[in-house]
Design an enzyme around this catalytic site. Structure first.
Site, PDB file in Angstrom:
ATOM      1  N   LYS A   1       0.840  -1.204   0.000  1.00 39.92           N
ATOM      2  CA  LYS A   1       0.000   0.000   0.000  1.00 39.92           C
ATOM      3  C   LYS A   1       0.874   1.253   0.000  1.00 39.92           C
ATOM      4  O   LYS A   1       0.622   2.222  -0.711  1.00 39.92           O
ATOM      5  CB  LYS A   1      -0.946  -0.011   1.213  1.00 39.92           C
ATOM      6  CG  LYS A   1      -2.056  -1.051   1.093  1.00 39.92           C
ATOM      7  CD  LYS A   1      -2.851  -1.258   2.373  1.00 39.92           C
ATOM      8  CE  LYS A   1      -3.873  -2.389   2.193  1.00 39.92           C
ATOM      9  NZ  LYS A   1      -4.615  -2.731   3.422  1.00 39.92           N
TER      10      LYS A   1
ATOM     11  N   GLN B   1      -4.913  -1.424   9.553  1.00 46.32           N
ATOM     12  CA  GLN B   1      -4.728  -2.756   8.978  1.00 46.32           C
ATOM     13  C   GLN B   1      -5.259  -3.807   9.942  1.00 46.32           C
ATOM     14  O   GLN B   1      -4.900  -3.837  11.112  1.00 46.32           O
ATOM     15  CB  GLN B   1      -3.235  -2.992   8.671  1.00 46.32           C
ATOM     16  CG  GLN B   1      -2.953  -4.284   7.924  1.00 46.32           C
ATOM     17  CD  GLN B   1      -3.573  -4.346   6.526  1.00 46.32           C
ATOM     18  OE1 GLN B   1      -3.714  -3.333   5.847  1.00 46.32           O
ATOM     19  NE2 GLN B   1      -3.980  -5.524   6.105  1.00 46.32           N
TER      20      GLN B   1
ATOM     21  N   ASP C   1     -11.324   2.796   3.890  1.00 49.96           N
ATOM     22  CA  ASP C   1     -11.574   1.353   3.860  1.00 49.96           C
ATOM     23  C   ASP C   1     -13.073   1.054   3.842  1.00 49.96           C
ATOM     24  O   ASP C   1     -13.482  -0.081   3.610  1.00 49.96           O
ATOM     25  CB  ASP C   1     -10.967   0.689   5.111  1.00 49.96           C
ATOM     26  CG  ASP C   1      -9.765  -0.176   4.775  1.00 49.96           C
ATOM     27  OD1 ASP C   1      -9.660  -0.607   3.606  1.00 49.96           O
ATOM     28  OD2 ASP C   1      -8.949  -0.431   5.679  1.00 49.96           O
TER      29      ASP C   1
END
Ligand code: GUN
Length: 282
Positions: A52, A96, A119
């Protein structure tokens, strides 16, 4: 049988985002900013975060990774997120997952400002997705929809069977398919006779982390197969949840692993972060 090439489409989207970053910079003098929270030393999470970060660099984003030890307290992460919510250089915040057992993940996800929730895990954005309103959509299922669009696959009226009911993949995948007028079934760990469901599917989308879960005798002739699984085989090779060699003989379209859905997830993270930056600088 045609391969759905996620790697190629991800590159195309990345180029589009990179251009969008240049335009934003010319207009406003700033670039999109993404903060990533990484807790502990899970090798898979470290690898994802590394990818990422590299993608952010390629696209011209400002990005920062907050690495925290495995035994970090809830309060420390909460304070970090609050700081990020208030930092005007940051447009996106990504925690994460999974997090260690002592952490209340739901509480953290709810703390992320919905307008920085790239997200799409905050209940605000989950609600907007299920009601068909614009918002942030989780990157993996959004990437699948982009991939289907690229190959002009219209899901309207098709029987779509989603295998896996996670908040990250299965549930948002089902919402997106339903919003696109597919007939949607969600199968999961307690589903009795999975094959009975998948055999009836025009599209099978699977992301559960079980090697070879979907075999040739479980799909109908001409089905579209979307493999969202990423597993490490004993040989060390990356494989999905679909027995590719068997199933690819029968289906019309299939995503490979690697090179299918995986690269799309990262491309959509870039796209979501650029979207956040544009909205936050209006
Ligand atoms: N862990 C596995 N997939 C994801 C994802 O898409 N986003 C985050 N934040 N964590 C994950």
């Amino acid at each position: 049988m045609q391969i759905l090439d996620g790697k190629a489409l991800a590159k195309k989207i990345e180029l589009k985002v990179t251009n969008g970053v240049k335009v934003l910079k010319e207009k406003t003098g700033r670039v999109p900013g993404l903060a990533v929270v990484l807790v502990g030393h899970d090798p898979a999470s470290q690898a994802y975060v590394g990818m990422k970060k590299k993608a952010c660099d390629r696209a011209g984003f400002y990005s920062v990774t907050h690495e925290m030890p495995e035994d970090i307290s809830q309060e420390t992460i909460e304070n970090t997120i609050t700081m990020m919510n208030n930092n005007p250089s940051l447009d996106g915040i990504l925690i994460q997952l999974p997090l260690p057992a002592q952490i209340d993940t739901t509480k953290l996800l709810e703390l992320v400002a919905p307008n920085k929730d790239v997200d799409g895990f905050h209940p605000f954005n989950v609600g907007r997705l299920t009601t068909g309103l614009d918002g942030f959509v989780p990157c993996t299922p959004l990437g699948v929809m982009e991939l289907l669009k690229e190959y002009s696959i219209d899901v309207k009226g098709k029987n779509a069977v989603v295998v896996g009911a996670s908040n990250i993949v299965g549930k948002p995948m089902a919402s997106l398919l339903l919003n696109a007028d597919a007939t949607v079934e969600i199968c999961h760990i307690f589903t009795d006779d999975l094959k009975k469901h998948t055999l009836n599917a025009d599209i099978v989308l699977v992301g559960v982390g079980v090697i070879n879960l979907i075999k040739e005798d479980m799909v109908k002739e001409g089905a579209i197969i979307i493999d969202i699984g990423i597993n490490r085989a004993e040989s060390g090779k990356l494989v999905g949840d679909v027995d590719f060699d068997g199933v690819s003989k029968k289906c019309s379209y299939i995503t490979p692993v690697p090179g299918g859905v995986g690269p799309m997830t990262i491309a959509m993270l870039l796209s979501n972060t650029l979207k956040a930056a544009k909205e936050n600088t209006k």
